[in-house]
Every structure is written in structure tokens, then in C-alpha cells.
Design an enzyme around this catalytic site. Structure first.
Site, PDB file in Angstrom:
ATOM      1  N   TYR A   1      -4.934   8.029  -6.476  1.00 15.72           N
ATOM      2  CA  TYR A   1      -4.395   7.520  -6.038  1.00 15.72           C
ATOM      3  C   TYR A   1      -4.459   6.661  -4.350  1.00 15.72           C
ATOM      4  CZ  TYR A   1       0.592   5.305  -4.379  1.00 15.72           C
ATOM      5  OH  TYR A   1       1.608   4.838  -3.597  1.00 15.72           O
TER       6      TYR A   1
ATOM      7  N   SER B   1       0.712  -1.218   0.651  1.00 15.96           N
ATOM      8  CA  SER B   1      -0.052   0.655  -0.060  1.00 15.96           C
ATOM      9  C   SER B   1       1.398   1.267  -0.053  1.00 15.96           C
ATOM     10  CB  SER B   1      -1.189   0.174   1.334  1.00 15.96           C
ATOM     11  OG  SER B   1      -1.839   1.270   0.896  1.00 15.96           O
TER      12      SER B   1
ATOM     13  N   LYS C   1      -5.273   2.926  -3.299  1.00 17.30           N
ATOM     14  CA  LYS C   1      -4.486   2.385  -1.573  1.00 17.30           C
ATOM     15  C   LYS C   1      -5.687   2.054  -0.516  1.00 17.30           C
ATOM     16  CE  LYS C   1      -0.137   2.129  -4.075  1.00 17.30           C
ATOM     17  NZ  LYS C   1      -0.138   0.677  -3.807  1.00 17.30           N
TER      18      LYS C   1
END
Length: 326
Positions: free
Chosen positions: A188, A174, A192
Site C-alpha cells: 500500500y 494519497s 501511495k
């Protein structure tokens, strides 16, 4: 009266923490585990550069049979040669896009049963959502999140049917941006953050098969991808991120592999990562009763620290917008 007050303080300061430690020792789940690397098959996606390549080097140096997967065949060949020169280990390479499930499944079948799967691939294009093209958003979600589903789903049948080869591991790469949202990281961070839900539910599904899930949270890392990211970052993102230090890929790889070998669910890489892990522990599994004890006692103070960070970030955002309006 004084004696009773002393007894109360004694219980509060000494016996109460000890009682909590004993309680946590019995209830933390999953239980501690050791996962061997030597003579095991370690399969790493995104293994041609950055953290993935550093992990491949480290696993090979510890006696693992290593396979790496990435999109670029040329980069894979360079990685294979560098690992061979450094460790003498002949690494298997697979030029595959993780977004293509059938291609991923064929690569996994060719590679053979996996003992330690490190799902490390990732792409990042920083931009405010309003300005970002939706194709870029989809690209990040498809590679970072859907690609992880593809890789894990393809590997699970052979990992479950591995016989008596000992505990297995699935580690998901992650980011600290998967613990806290940052300006310019909208898509993003979403991709994650999604890995956390995947990991928490997957661990419950696989614990009976002695497969242990880890979630790695590196900070900004000095990689080729990072160099490109900095060029495109919104200015305000750089202002906010300036307070966080970067780490080298080899440093992150060492922290990650050490955490995998201990079966840690959450693997932090530096002090900031430790504080973030405590602040965001929530309902995540915790193998260490000592770390659980720290989480219980430090949660309140770290929440105060988190609110101070948020105050600083939002103050920076406010000042930046006022200056640019002028």
C-alpha cells in the site's frame, strides 16, 4: 565591542529571518492561485463512499456540477440519491473500473470537460509482504497507482482545451502511509509513495496550462474501507498505529477541498499531517512563502522528532517479536 555584539545579535535574530522571508517570497513556485468550485465541473473517482462521497456532497453544496465514478453501480445510485436529497444537485454517475483505460476514457468523454479532477479511488489490504499474495499486491498497485495514471491521462486533453474557464486542478488522494512506511503497509505504501513522484513531475508538465496539482495526505479515516482494514491488520500494525488518531470522512473532505481551492500542492489534514508534510517536504513545490519559511526553520527539530518516532516504532517491533518468540 558590546555594540558590535548587539548588532550581530540583532541581525541574527531579527534581520536574518526577515531577509529569508523576503527571499522566499520571490522564489517560491508555483505562485499562489485560487481555484473556483462554484459552477465548475468536479469529477471524483471513488465517489460512491467514504472521503469521495463526502467530497461530492461538499462540492455539490458549493454549487459545482459533480460527476462521480466507482465500480459499483448500486453504490453509485445510493450516493446519487443521497447527494440529491441533501443538496438538490443531480450528480452524474459512471460505473467504471479505473484499471480499464478505455472504459475510463469513454466515461470522461461522456462527462464532458473537467475543471477539478479528484483522483480518490484506493484499495488497501494490510499484510506483511512475505505473507501477502502477489495478486493482492498487484491489485493495490493497479488501482491506486495505475488507475490514477489512467484517470489523469484520459482527462488531460479536455482539461487542457477548456478555454477561458479559469485555473483547473488535479488532486491525488494519497495517505499518511504515502509519507512514511508502516509495518504491514508494504504494498500500500509503495502504491501511495508512487503518487508523489507522479504529482511532482505532473505539476511541472501542466503549470503552463494553468492546471494545478494537489497531493492529499489523510490519516486513518472512519470509512467503510477502514472498518474492513482493521479486521485484517497484522497485530503489530495496530500496535504502531495506535498512536495516530483517526478523522471523519467529512473532516478530511473539508480539508481537502479547502486545499484544492487554494491550489496547495501538499494538503495535510491534522497536526500530525502538518509535521509529516514539513518532515518530508524535500523538493516538493510550495506556493506559500510563509509555509516555506516554517519548513526551513522547523526541518531540523522535526527531524529529531521523526527519529524519536522511529525509535518508538522499532522498539515496539523489537518487544513484540521478543514476546512472541517466548
Amino acid at each position: 565591542m558590546a555594540d558590535s555584539n548587539f548588532a550581530y545579535l540583532w541581525f541574527l535574530l531579527i534581520l536574518s529571518p526577515i531577509a529569508l522571508l523576503i527571499f522566499l517570497y520571490f522564489i517560491v513556485r508555483p505562485r499562489p492561485v485560487k481555484i473556483a468550485i462554484k459552477n465548475r465541473h468536479v469529477f471524483i473517482t471513488g465517489g460512491s463512499s467514504g472521503i469521495g462521497l463526502a467530497l461530492a456532497h461538499r462540492a455539490a453544496s458549493e454549487g459545482a456540477r459533480v460527476s462521480i465514478l466507482a465500480r459499483s453501480l448500486d453504490k453509485l445510485k445510493e450516493a446519487k440519491e443521497s447527494i440529491s436529497l441533501a443538496t438538490g444537485v443531480d450528480v452524474a454517475i459512471f460505473a467504471v473500473d479505473v484499471r480499464e483505460y478505455d472504459a475510463v476514457r469513454m466515461a470522461v468523454e461522456e462527462a464532458g470537460p473537467i475543471d477539478v479532477l479528484v483522483v480518490n479511488q484506493g484499495v488497501f489490504i494490510p499484510q506483511e509482504l512475505e505473507k501477502q499474495d502477489l495478486d493482492e499486491v498487484k491489485f493495490m498497485v493497479d488501482v491506486n497507482l495505475i488507475g490514477s495514471f489512467n484517470m489523469i491521462k484520459a482527462a488531460l486533453p479536455s482539461m487542457k482545451d477548456r478555454g477561458n474557464r479559469g485555473p483547473a486542478s488535479i488532486a491525488l488522494m494519497s495517505s499518511q502511509a504515502g509519507q512514511v512506511g508502516i509495518y504491514g503497509y508494504t504494498a500500500y505504501s509503495a502504491s501511495k509513495f508512487g503518487l508523489r513522484g507522479l504529482a511532482e513531475a505532473l505539476q511541472q508538465e501542466l503549470i503552463s496550462q494553468d492546471i494545478h496539482v494537489s497531493l492529499i495526505f489523510p490519516p486513518d479515516t472512519d470509512t467503510p474501507g477502514m472498518a474492513e482494514e482493521v479486521k485484517r491488520r497484522p497485530q503489530l500494525t495496530s500496535v504502531i498505529a495506535a498512536a495516530s488518531g483517526a478523522m471523519g470522512a467529512n473532516e478530511v473532505a473539508k480539508k481537502a477541498l479547502d486545499g484544492i481551492k487554494c491550489g496547495s500542492f501538499i494538503i495535510h489534514c491534522n497536526l500530525e499531517g502538518l509535521l509529516l508534510s514539513i518532515a518530508t517536504a524535500g523538493l516538493s513545490p510550495q506556493r506559500s512563502f510563509l509555509m516555506a519559511f516554517v519548513e526551513v526553520f522547523a526541518a531540523g527539530l522535526i527531524r529529531v522528532a521523526a527519529l524519536c518516532f522511529q525509535w518508538n516504532w522499532y522498539s515496539s517491533i523489537e518487544k513484540w517479536h521478543v514476546q512472541h518468540k517466548q
